[in-house]
Design a protein around this motif. Sequence first.
Motif, PDB file in Angstrom:
ATOM      1  N   PRO A   1      76.809  -7.780 -58.282  1.00  0.00           N
ATOM      2  CA  PRO A   1      75.899  -8.974 -59.135  1.00  0.00           C
ATOM      3  C   PRO A   1      75.864 -10.264 -58.348  1.00  0.00           C
ATOM      4  CG  PRO A   1      77.377  -7.614 -60.354  1.00  0.00           C
ATOM      5  CD  PRO A   1      78.070  -7.384 -59.182  1.00  0.00           C
ATOM      6  N   LEU A   2      74.642 -10.873 -58.324  1.00  0.00           N
ATOM      7  CA  LEU A   2      74.436 -12.025 -57.898  1.00  0.00           C
ATOM      8  C   LEU A   2      73.723 -12.859 -59.065  1.00  0.00           C
ATOM      9  CD1 LEU A   2      74.200 -14.096 -55.712  1.00  0.00           C
ATOM     10  CD2 LEU A   2      71.940 -13.223 -55.136  1.00  0.00           C
ATOM     11  N   ARG A   3      74.433 -14.292 -59.479  1.00  0.00           N
ATOM     12  CA  ARG A   3      74.004 -14.551 -60.545  1.00  0.00           C
ATOM     13  C   ARG A   3      73.736 -16.099 -60.202  1.00  0.00           C
ATOM     14  NH1 ARG A   3      78.334 -11.671 -62.351  1.00  0.00           N
ATOM     15  NH2 ARG A   3      77.895 -10.398 -64.183  1.00  0.00           N
ATOM     16  N   ARG A   4      72.453 -16.325 -60.561  1.00  0.00           N
ATOM     17  CA  ARG A   4      71.755 -17.715 -60.757  1.00  0.00           C
ATOM     18  C   ARG A   4      71.447 -18.618 -61.927  1.00  0.00           C
ATOM     19  NH1 ARG A   4      74.691 -17.454 -56.719  1.00  0.00           N
ATOM     20  NH2 ARG A   4      74.131 -17.590 -54.640  1.00  0.00           N
ATOM     21  N   GLU A   5      71.461 -19.972 -62.090  1.00  0.00           N
ATOM     22  CA  GLU A   5      71.085 -20.652 -63.138  1.00  0.00           C
ATOM     23  C   GLU A   5      69.514 -20.793 -62.752  1.00  0.00           C
ATOM     24  OE1 GLU A   5      71.586 -24.511 -65.926  1.00  0.00           O
ATOM     25  OE2 GLU A   5      73.351 -23.454 -65.112  1.00  0.00           O
ATOM     26  N   VAL A   6      68.659 -20.637 -63.993  1.00  0.00           N
ATOM     27  CA  VAL A   6      67.217 -21.004 -63.809  1.00  0.00           C
ATOM     28  C   VAL A   6      67.000 -21.707 -65.181  1.00  0.00           C
ATOM     29  CG1 VAL A   6      64.867 -19.881 -63.718  1.00  0.00           C
ATOM     30  CG2 VAL A   6      66.927 -18.604 -62.781  1.00  0.00           C
ATOM     31  N   GLN A   7      66.109 -22.808 -64.601  1.00  0.00           N
ATOM     32  CA  GLN A   7      65.659 -23.923 -65.755  1.00  0.00           C
ATOM     33  C   GLN A   7      64.086 -23.484 -65.901  1.00  0.00           C
ATOM     34  OE1 GLN A   7      67.725 -26.131 -67.012  1.00  0.00           O
ATOM     35  NE2 GLN A   7      65.976 -26.838 -68.637  1.00  0.00           N
ATOM     36  N   ILE A   8      63.881 -23.003 -67.228  1.00  0.00           N
ATOM     37  CA  ILE A   8      62.442 -22.727 -67.664  1.00  0.00           C
ATOM     38  C   ILE A   8      62.242 -23.320 -68.716  1.00  0.00           C
ATOM     39  CG2 ILE A   8      60.935 -20.998 -68.342  1.00  0.00           C
ATOM     40  CD1 ILE A   8      62.797 -18.776 -66.942  1.00  0.00           C
ATOM     41  N   GLY A   9      61.202 -24.411 -68.406  1.00  0.00           N
ATOM     42  CA  GLY A   9      60.994 -25.435 -69.543  1.00  0.00           C
ATOM     43  C   GLY A   9      62.229 -26.212 -69.623  1.00  0.00           C
ATOM     44  N   ASP A  10      62.729 -26.270 -71.089  1.00  0.00           N
ATOM     45  CA  ASP A  10      63.814 -26.816 -71.709  1.00  0.00           C
ATOM     46  C   ASP A  10      64.851 -26.230 -71.744  1.00  0.00           C
ATOM     47  OD1 ASP A  10      62.327 -29.439 -71.868  1.00  0.00           O
ATOM     48  OD2 ASP A  10      61.839 -29.213 -73.818  1.00  0.00           O
ATOM     49  N   GLU A  11      64.763 -24.819 -71.493  1.00  0.00           N
ATOM     50  CA  GLU A  11      65.859 -23.808 -71.594  1.00  0.00           C
ATOM     51  C   GLU A  11      66.724 -23.386 -70.321  1.00  0.00           C
ATOM     52  OE1 GLU A  11      66.682 -22.518 -74.460  1.00  0.00           O
ATOM     53  OE2 GLU A  11      65.417 -23.730 -75.705  1.00  0.00           O
ATOM     54  N   SER A  12      67.876 -23.041 -70.295  1.00  0.00           N
ATOM     55  CA  SER A  12      68.611 -22.825 -69.228  1.00  0.00           C
ATOM     56  C   SER A  12      68.932 -21.350 -69.393  1.00  0.00           C
ATOM     57  CB  SER A  12      69.749 -23.472 -69.006  1.00  0.00           C
ATOM     58  OG  SER A  12      69.835 -24.807 -68.625  1.00  0.00           O
ATOM     59  N   TYR A  13      68.579 -20.555 -68.306  1.00  0.00           N
ATOM     60  CA  TYR A  13      68.631 -18.974 -68.323  1.00  0.00           C
ATOM     61  C   TYR A  13      69.752 -18.429 -67.150  1.00  0.00           C
ATOM     62  CZ  TYR A  13      64.645 -18.648 -71.106  1.00  0.00           C
ATOM     63  OH  TYR A  13      63.700 -18.962 -72.194  1.00  0.00           O
ATOM     64  N   THR A  14      70.197 -17.421 -67.463  1.00  0.00           N
ATOM     65  CA  THR A  14      71.155 -16.690 -66.136  1.00  0.00           C
ATOM     66  C   THR A  14      70.368 -15.674 -65.730  1.00  0.00           C
ATOM     67  OG1 THR A  14      73.196 -17.626 -67.074  1.00  0.00           O
ATOM     68  CG2 THR A  14      73.314 -15.777 -65.588  1.00  0.00           C
ATOM     69  N   LEU A  15      70.080 -15.630 -64.446  1.00  0.00           N
ATOM     70  CA  LEU A  15      69.363 -14.433 -63.836  1.00  0.00           C
ATOM     71  C   LEU A  15      70.296 -13.932 -62.996  1.00  0.00           C
ATOM     72  CD1 LEU A  15      66.863 -13.068 -62.803  1.00  0.00           C
ATOM     73  CD2 LEU A  15      66.818 -14.583 -60.820  1.00  0.00           C
ATOM     74  N   THR A  16      70.824 -12.380 -63.287  1.00  0.00           N
ATOM     75  CA  THR A  16      71.700 -11.710 -62.568  1.00  0.00           C
ATOM     76  C   THR A  16      70.990 -10.609 -61.995  1.00  0.00           C
ATOM     77  OG1 THR A  16      73.310 -12.184 -64.339  1.00  0.00           O
ATOM     78  CG2 THR A  16      73.803 -10.185 -62.790  1.00  0.00           C
ATOM     79  N   LEU A  17      71.065 -10.494 -60.454  1.00  0.00           N
ATOM     80  CA  LEU A  17      70.728  -9.344 -59.513  1.00  0.00           C
ATOM     81  C   LEU A  17      71.546  -8.603 -59.338  1.00  0.00           C
ATOM     82  CD1 LEU A  17      68.405 -11.650 -57.276  1.00  0.00           C
ATOM     83  CD2 LEU A  17      67.419 -10.387 -59.213  1.00  0.00           C
ATOM     84  N   ASP A  18      71.602  -6.985 -59.345  1.00  0.00           N
ATOM     85  CA  ASP A  18      72.535  -6.152 -59.141  1.00  0.00           C
ATOM     86  C   ASP A  18      71.500  -5.062 -58.484  1.00  0.00           C
ATOM     87  OD1 ASP A  18      71.699  -4.398 -61.051  1.00  0.00           O
ATOM     88  OD2 ASP A  18      73.339  -5.133 -62.618  1.00  0.00           O
TER      89      ASP A  18
END
Length: 64
Positions: A7-24
């Motif tokens: 798994p590869l995890r990165r933080e992504v900012q979408i508008g005012d919200e923070s998300y975690t994107l996980t690619l596996d």
Amino acid sequence: MTPLDKPLRREVQIGDESYTLTLDPEGLKLVRKGHRKGLDLRWVDLVSGDAALAAALQASLEAP
């Protein structure tokens, strides 16, 4: 090319919200930071064109 074997995890900012994107190796998952449930897309669904259908179904199941 580097294979995606863990798994590869990165933080992504979408508008005012923070998300975690996980690619596996199975697909990707996008989850709002601090939450457990999110959007799951499998690679096989994405390349077969079923990704939109899978996302719509998942959204309908999570609707209040």
